[in-house]
Design a protein around this motif. Structure first.
Motif, PDB file in Angstrom:
ATOM      1  N   SER A 120      10.760   5.836  -7.265  1.00 52.95           N
ATOM      2  CA  SER A 120       9.902   4.649  -7.359  1.00 52.95           C
ATOM      3  C   SER A 120       9.660   4.328  -8.818  1.00 52.95           C
ATOM      4  O   SER A 120       9.521   5.225  -9.645  1.00 52.95           O
ATOM      5  CB  SER A 120       8.549   4.908  -6.696  1.00 52.95           C
ATOM      6  OG  SER A 120       8.711   5.084  -5.322  1.00 52.95           O
ATOM      7  N   PHE A 121       9.611   3.060  -9.114  1.00 53.02           N
ATOM      8  CA  PHE A 121       9.214   2.651 -10.467  1.00 53.02           C
ATOM      9  C   PHE A 121       8.513   1.304 -10.366  1.00 53.02           C
ATOM     10  O   PHE A 121       8.590   0.624  -9.339  1.00 53.02           O
ATOM     11  CB  PHE A 121      10.410   2.591 -11.422  1.00 53.02           C
ATOM     12  CG  PHE A 121      11.515   1.646 -11.008  1.00 53.02           C
ATOM     13  CD1 PHE A 121      12.442   2.014 -10.048  1.00 53.02           C
ATOM     14  CD2 PHE A 121      11.633   0.395 -11.607  1.00 53.02           C
ATOM     15  CE1 PHE A 121      13.470   1.142  -9.675  1.00 53.02           C
ATOM     16  CE2 PHE A 121      12.664  -0.473 -11.245  1.00 53.02           C
ATOM     17  CZ  PHE A 121      13.578  -0.094 -10.277  1.00 53.02           C
ATOM     18  N   LEU A 166       0.726  -1.232   0.000  1.00 51.65           N
ATOM     19  CA  LEU A 166       0.000   0.000   0.000  1.00 51.65           C
ATOM     20  C   LEU A 166       0.758   1.286   0.000  1.00 51.65           C
ATOM     21  O   LEU A 166       1.882   1.334   0.412  1.00 51.65           O
ATOM     22  CB  LEU A 166      -0.732   0.037   1.331  1.00 51.65           C
ATOM     23  CG  LEU A 166      -1.728  -1.005   1.380  1.00 51.65           C
ATOM     24  CD1 LEU A 166      -2.582  -0.750   2.544  1.00 51.65           C
ATOM     25  CD2 LEU A 166      -2.481  -0.911   0.108  1.00 51.65           C
ATOM     26  N   PRO A 167       0.059   2.329  -0.311  1.00 58.17           N
ATOM     27  CA  PRO A 167       0.644   3.650  -0.190  1.00 58.17           C
ATOM     28  C   PRO A 167       1.226   3.894   1.195  1.00 58.17           C
ATOM     29  O   PRO A 167       1.958   4.834   1.411  1.00 58.17           O
ATOM     30  CB  PRO A 167      -0.535   4.580  -0.426  1.00 58.17           C
ATOM     31  CG  PRO A 167      -1.499   3.769  -1.212  1.00 58.17           C
ATOM     32  CD  PRO A 167      -1.248   2.331  -0.871  1.00 58.17           C
ATOM     33  N   LEU A 168       0.915   3.024   2.120  1.00 56.77           N
ATOM     34  CA  LEU A 168       1.471   3.192   3.459  1.00 56.77           C
ATOM     35  C   LEU A 168       2.967   3.437   3.435  1.00 56.77           C
ATOM     36  O   LEU A 168       3.495   4.148   4.239  1.00 56.77           O
ATOM     37  CB  LEU A 168       1.241   1.911   4.282  1.00 56.77           C
ATOM     38  CG  LEU A 168      -0.174   1.663   4.734  1.00 56.77           C
ATOM     39  CD1 LEU A 168      -0.277   0.285   5.325  1.00 56.77           C
ATOM     40  CD2 LEU A 168      -0.558   2.710   5.746  1.00 56.77           C
ATOM     41  N   TRP A 169       3.628   2.792   2.487  1.00 55.99           N
ATOM     42  CA  TRP A 169       5.072   2.965   2.483  1.00 55.99           C
ATOM     43  C   TRP A 169       5.490   4.209   1.746  1.00 55.99           C
ATOM     44  O   TRP A 169       6.637   4.550   1.699  1.00 55.99           O
ATOM     45  CB  TRP A 169       5.796   1.738   1.920  1.00 55.99           C
ATOM     46  CG  TRP A 169       5.182   1.137   0.706  1.00 55.99           C
ATOM     47  CD1 TRP A 169       4.283   0.127   0.681  1.00 55.99           C
ATOM     48  CD2 TRP A 169       5.397   1.510  -0.648  1.00 55.99           C
ATOM     49  NE1 TRP A 169       3.917  -0.150  -0.599  1.00 55.99           N
ATOM     50  CE2 TRP A 169       4.590   0.675  -1.445  1.00 55.99           C
ATOM     51  CE3 TRP A 169       6.192   2.464  -1.286  1.00 55.99           C
ATOM     52  CZ2 TRP A 169       4.551   0.763  -2.822  1.00 55.99           C
ATOM     53  CZ3 TRP A 169       6.159   2.548  -2.664  1.00 55.99           C
ATOM     54  CH2 TRP A 169       5.339   1.704  -3.410  1.00 55.99           C
ATOM     55  N   SER A 170       4.535   4.886   1.145  1.00 62.33           N
ATOM     56  CA  SER A 170       4.988   6.062   0.402  1.00 62.33           C
ATOM     57  C   SER A 170       4.256   7.340   0.767  1.00 62.33           C
ATOM     58  O   SER A 170       4.730   8.404   0.470  1.00 62.33           O
ATOM     59  CB  SER A 170       4.835   5.803  -1.096  1.00 62.33           C
ATOM     60  OG  SER A 170       3.498   5.586  -1.406  1.00 62.33           O
ATOM     61  N   TYR A 205      22.598   0.824  -2.965  1.00 64.76           N
ATOM     62  CA  TYR A 205      21.346   1.378  -2.448  1.00 64.76           C
ATOM     63  C   TYR A 205      20.970   0.634  -1.169  1.00 64.76           C
ATOM     64  O   TYR A 205      20.787  -0.573  -1.176  1.00 64.76           O
ATOM     65  CB  TYR A 205      20.249   1.285  -3.506  1.00 64.76           C
ATOM     66  CG  TYR A 205      20.633   2.047  -4.751  1.00 64.76           C
ATOM     67  CD1 TYR A 205      20.691   3.439  -4.738  1.00 64.76           C
ATOM     68  CD2 TYR A 205      21.005   1.389  -5.917  1.00 64.76           C
ATOM     69  CE1 TYR A 205      21.098   4.153  -5.857  1.00 64.76           C
ATOM     70  CE2 TYR A 205      21.416   2.083  -7.036  1.00 64.76           C
ATOM     71  CZ  TYR A 205      21.455   3.466  -7.003  1.00 64.76           C
ATOM     72  OH  TYR A 205      21.867   4.170  -8.103  1.00 64.76           O
ATOM     73  N   LYS A 206      20.865   1.362  -0.091  1.00 62.47           N
ATOM     74  CA  LYS A 206      20.692   0.701   1.219  1.00 62.47           C
ATOM     75  C   LYS A 206      19.269   0.786   1.738  1.00 62.47           C
ATOM     76  O   LYS A 206      18.874   0.018   2.624  1.00 62.47           O
ATOM     77  CB  LYS A 206      21.625   1.344   2.240  1.00 62.47           C
ATOM     78  CG  LYS A 206      23.104   1.164   1.901  1.00 62.47           C
ATOM     79  CD  LYS A 206      23.986   1.667   3.030  1.00 62.47           C
ATOM     80  CE  LYS A 206      25.451   1.458   2.725  1.00 62.47           C
ATOM     81  NZ  LYS A 206      25.934   2.324   1.621  1.00 62.47           N
ATOM     82  N   ASN A 207      18.514   1.765   1.255  1.00 63.13           N
ATOM     83  CA  ASN A 207      17.124   1.923   1.714  1.00 63.13           C
ATOM     84  C   ASN A 207      16.198   1.571   0.565  1.00 63.13           C
ATOM     85  O   ASN A 207      15.951   2.390  -0.324  1.00 63.13           O
ATOM     86  CB  ASN A 207      16.876   3.377   2.154  1.00 63.13           C
ATOM     87  CG  ASN A 207      17.820   3.781   3.264  1.00 63.13           C
ATOM     88  OD1 ASN A 207      17.907   3.114   4.293  1.00 63.13           O
ATOM     89  ND2 ASN A 207      18.553   4.854   3.046  1.00 63.13           N
ATOM     90  N   ILE A 208      15.707   0.341   0.580  1.00 69.03           N
ATOM     91  CA  ILE A 208      14.929  -0.115  -0.574  1.00 69.03           C
ATOM     92  C   ILE A 208      13.695  -0.892  -0.148  1.00 69.03           C
ATOM     93  O   ILE A 208      13.647  -1.517   0.918  1.00 69.03           O
ATOM     94  CB  ILE A 208      15.773  -1.000  -1.527  1.00 69.03           C
ATOM     95  CG1 ILE A 208      16.346  -2.217  -0.783  1.00 69.03           C
ATOM     96  CG2 ILE A 208      16.877  -0.202  -2.170  1.00 69.03           C
ATOM     97  CD1 ILE A 208      16.998  -3.240  -1.710  1.00 69.03           C
ATOM     98  N   HIS A 254       6.727  -3.296  -7.792  1.00 74.27           N
ATOM     99  CA  HIS A 254       6.907  -1.904  -7.367  1.00 74.27           C
ATOM    100  C   HIS A 254       8.214  -1.825  -6.605  1.00 74.27           C
ATOM    101  O   HIS A 254       8.448  -2.642  -5.713  1.00 74.27           O
ATOM    102  CB  HIS A 254       5.774  -1.464  -6.432  1.00 74.27           C
ATOM    103  CG  HIS A 254       4.437  -1.473  -7.084  1.00 74.27           C
ATOM    104  ND1 HIS A 254       3.624  -2.570  -7.062  1.00 74.27           N
ATOM    105  CD2 HIS A 254       3.780  -0.525  -7.785  1.00 74.27           C
ATOM    106  CE1 HIS A 254       2.520  -2.304  -7.735  1.00 74.27           C
ATOM    107  NE2 HIS A 254       2.582  -1.070  -8.185  1.00 74.27           N
ATOM    108  N   ILE A 255       9.001  -0.847  -6.953  1.00 69.48           N
ATOM    109  CA  ILE A 255      10.299  -0.711  -6.299  1.00 69.48           C
ATOM    110  C   ILE A 255      10.487   0.742  -5.881  1.00 69.48           C
ATOM    111  O   ILE A 255      10.162   1.664  -6.636  1.00 69.48           O
ATOM    112  CB  ILE A 255      11.420  -1.169  -7.254  1.00 69.48           C
ATOM    113  CG1 ILE A 255      11.297  -2.693  -7.398  1.00 69.48           C
ATOM    114  CG2 ILE A 255      12.810  -0.788  -6.731  1.00 69.48           C
ATOM    115  CD1 ILE A 255      11.947  -3.275  -8.573  1.00 69.48           C
ATOM    116  N   THR A 256      10.973   0.929  -4.658  1.00 69.35           N
ATOM    117  CA  THR A 256      11.262   2.283  -4.181  1.00 69.35           C
ATOM    118  C   THR A 256      12.671   2.300  -3.612  1.00 69.35           C
ATOM    119  O   THR A 256      13.057   1.389  -2.877  1.00 69.35           O
ATOM    120  CB  THR A 256      10.245   2.710  -3.100  1.00 69.35           C
ATOM    121  OG1 THR A 256       8.956   2.764  -3.684  1.00 69.35           O
ATOM    122  CG2 THR A 256      10.579   4.082  -2.543  1.00 69.35           C
TER     123      THR A 256
END
Ligand code: ADP
Ligand code: MG
Length: 353
Positions: free
Chosen positions: A38-39, A12-16, A204-207, A49-51
């Motif tokens: 994000s893509f 969910l959008p919860l993470w964004s 990339y450490k925060n994914i 979905h990747i952020t």
């Protein structure tokens, strides 16, 4: 290509969304140090979905990352997908030989894990379940609109069981030429791990990486906090994210789910699940509606969730409790339509609500 089905965790959008208060006050907004890239795309018959959170990533870097991740997933799909006629697993399935068949390292890795789950679950999880999955219409064949007869059930006994395949250093041997393998219960989880490794190895450490509801998190979200992930209530026909059972907070952990409420068919007036109990040759018929498992690797979380789904609530909870380094939330559907939940002893620490 048809689907690997999908499920249940709404990433969910919860993470964004939102501007959450971080430890030292304030929020990161446009122009702040942490940027979010994000893509998304399609793979394995579902979406990904990747952020990535971190230093600003310029547009050329963005397009390189997105292209490389998409290629990686296409290559992986071309190894493990039974919906791709030319994938390595499809060629293996069609190969009617009982001499060792050479396989790639990537295929060998996922098959090895599948065999381990098979033995740890005493055959509740079984990658040779493909003919049964196909019969019930959850595989690459259209499937029947009836239940199997005794002869068909007998035939499956000859064709299923993890003792019927042998994994060598870089080959697999079938004990019967008709044996075929279904990796759909663990392929998405393994794909998520591959993407996460690729991103981590590029610094990339925060994914946040999600394929069809199976998720890996590393580091923190844009607010410098653990990633927040919603777990759907297992309502038939419910839209992902519309009604949450819980929200969990994860950092450096994976979560995967299995359930009976999104991928099902009706046969002879009965609703049947895409999760098969290979020990009976039938779709599961107990009241466990959904399970979500948290583990280090998404491959493990994905496999464990399917194991528990086959075992049912009572046995599955005990089994998962004794499994090292994994926690689970099990949701049963009661006769009156209500839901009841059960957690392994360490699951509660992940709850955000
Ligand atoms: P999803 O792929 O929808 O997230 P799962 O990870 O539980 O759900 O995988 C379910 C898929 O795994 C089924 O569609 C089928 O292809 C396959 N499968 C069904 N029963 C079993 C089983 N007992 N062991 C291994 N794979 C199974
Ligand atoms: Mg699974």
């Amino acid at each position: 290509m048809k689907t690997y089905s999908k499920y249940l965790i709404a990433a969910l959008p919860l993470w964004s969304v939102g501007c959450l208060v971080i430890l030292f006050g304030g929020c990161y907004g446009t122009g702040d140090q942490l940027s979010e890239f994000s893509f998304n795309g399609n793979t394995m018959g579902t979406t990904y979905h990747i952020t990535i959170i971190g230093e600003a990533i310029n547009s050329s870097q963005r397009s390189t990352i997105a292209t490389n991740v998409d290629s990686l997933l296409q290559e992986f799909n071309h190894i493990v997908s039974t919906y791709d006629d030319h994938s390595e697993i499809s060629l293996f399935n069609r190969n009617k030989s009982i001499t060792p068949i050479p396989v790639s390292t990537a295929l060998s890795h996922v098959v090895k894990t599948g065999l381990e789950f098979c033995s740890k679950s005493d055959g509740a999880f079984d990658i040779t379940v493909m003919p049964i999955v196909n019969f019930f219409g959850f595989g690459f064949e259209p499937g029947e609109n009836r239940f199997p007869n005794v002869d068909e059930l007998d035939a499956w006994l000859q064709l299923t069981g993890c003792d019927k395949i042998e994994l060598g250093d870089s080959s697999i041997t079938k004990s019967d030429p008709r044996i075929s393998i279904d990796l759909s219960a663990i392929a998405k989880g393994d794909g998520v791990d591959h993407v996460a490794s690729y991103l981590m190895s590029n610094g990339y450490k925060n994914i946040f990486v999600e394929i069809g509801g199976e998720i890996v998190t590393h580091g923190t979200n844009r607010q410098g906090k653990p990633w927040r992930i919603g777990i759907d209530r297992p309502t038939f026909g419910g839209a992902p994210g519309a009604d949450l059972q819980h929200v969990v907070r994860l950092r450096d952990m994976a979560i995967a789910s299995s359930g009976d409420y999104r991928n099902y068919r009706e046969v002879e007036g009965q609703r049947i699940s895409h999760t098969i109990d290979p020990r009976t040759g039938s779709p599961i018929s107990h009241n466990l509606a959904a399970v979500s498992v948290i583990a280090d690797k998404c491959l493990d979380a994905d496999g464990l969730a399917t194991c528990v789904m086959v075992l049912g609530a009572e046995q599955g909870l005990l089994w998962l409790e004794s499994y090292p380094a994994a926690e689970g939330l099990l949701i049963t559907r009661e006769l009156d339509g209500s839901f009841q939940e059960y957690m392994t002893s360490g699951f509660r620490k992940y709850l955000a609500d």
